[in-house]
Design an enzyme around this catalytic site. Structure first.
Site, short mmCIF file in Angstrom:
data_model
loop_
_atom_site.label_atom_id
_atom_site.label_comp_id
_atom_site.label_asym_id
_atom_site.label_seq_id
_atom_site.Cartn_x
_atom_site.Cartn_y
_atom_site.Cartn_z
N SER A 189 -0.36 -3.07 -0.23
CA SER A 189 -0.33 -2.92 1.24
C SER A 189 1.08 -2.74 1.79
CB SER A 189 -1.01 -4.12 1.94
OG SER A 189 -2.31 -4.27 1.46
N ARG A 190 1.97 -2.20 0.98
CA ARG A 190 3.37 -1.94 1.41
C ARG A 190 4.14 -3.22 1.76
NH1 ARG A 190 2.01 2.17 -0.62
NH2 ARG A 190 2.09 4.26 0.24
#
Ligand SMILES: Cc1cc2nc3c(=O)[nH]c(=O)nc-3n(C[C@H](O)[C@H](O)[C@H](O)COP(=O)(O)O)c2cc1C
Length: 211
Positions: A189-190
């Protein structure tokens, strides 16, 4: 273009403060070892960005060694990068270990290595590479491939009876002393891990940065 819409999630690893060696060079050696073990292509290749003469400009060079806290590479001092380094010693190095969802970013100062170190690297080069260093006026224009090969033939002839090809005075090693070293590990999710060493007097300050 698939790559525009592509959205890979990074899930191979994590980098926590507990994992991190307090010495950035030990940490770097560990990650370089991982890149070698993972058989990434050219794990010691790094993107060298210079700032002098023309403004920011980048190219790949190979890390030859990491000794006494200095990243070492070899090149032609009369090349575009050589001229840039002479104008401004500030550089950055980028190790793009995408196969491990990692990068290491180094900011520092480059200085020409002592002649003995350049001599040592020179002696370890295959004869063909040594002759090419004489034949190629790196970064200068040449009218054709044929003209380049002709220069190589001339150099081969010139050094025909010479057992040890001498090192050109403009060819040598450079040492980058880092002021900042960032270890970046991709996460899902970065929400990536970024741990940064910044030089502080005799030691290093370690900070976590937001991704
Ligand atoms: C994988 C790879 C490794 C390279 N290693 C070196 C190197 O160690 N030294 C070097 O001078 N050029 C190396 N080059 C070539 C440089 O990227 C560059 O083309 C050359 O040094 C001239 O750069 P300049 O015109 O900015 O000075 C390498 C290129 C690649 C793709």
């Amino acid at each position: 273009m698939d790559s525009v819409t592509r959205h890979d999630d990074y899930a191979q690893g994590a980098l926590t403060e507990d994992d991190l060696d307090p010495d950035p060079f030990v940490q770097f050696a560990r990650w370089l070892g991982d890149a070698e073990a993972a058989q990434l292509p050219s794990p010691n290749a790094m993107v060298l960005t210079t700032t002098g003469e023309t403004g920011p400009t980048s190219r790949t060079v190979l890390l030859k060694d990491l000794v006494d806290g200095r990243f070492e590479f070899v090149t032609n001092g009369r090349s575009r990068k050589g001229r840039a380094l002479a104008a401004d010693a500030r550089v950055s190095l980028l190790f793009p270990w995408y196969g491990l969802e990692r990068q290491v970013l180094v900011d520092g100062i480059a200085t020409a290595a002592p002649a003995e170190l350049s001599d040592r690297y020179w002696a370890g080069r295959p004869r063909g590479s040594q002759l090419a260093a004489w034949a190629s006026d790196q970064s200068q224009p040449i009218p054709s491939r044929g003209a380049l090969e002709e220069r190589m033939r001339e150099v081969e002839e010139r050094f025909l009876g010479t057992a040890a090809v001498p090192r050109p005075p403009h060819w040598g090693a450079w040492l980058v002393q880092p002021s900042r070293v960032e270890f970046w590990q991709g996460r899902p999710s970065r929400l990536h891990d970024r741990l940064v060493f910044s030089r502080r007097d005799a030691g290093w300050r370690i900070e976590r940065l937001q991704p």
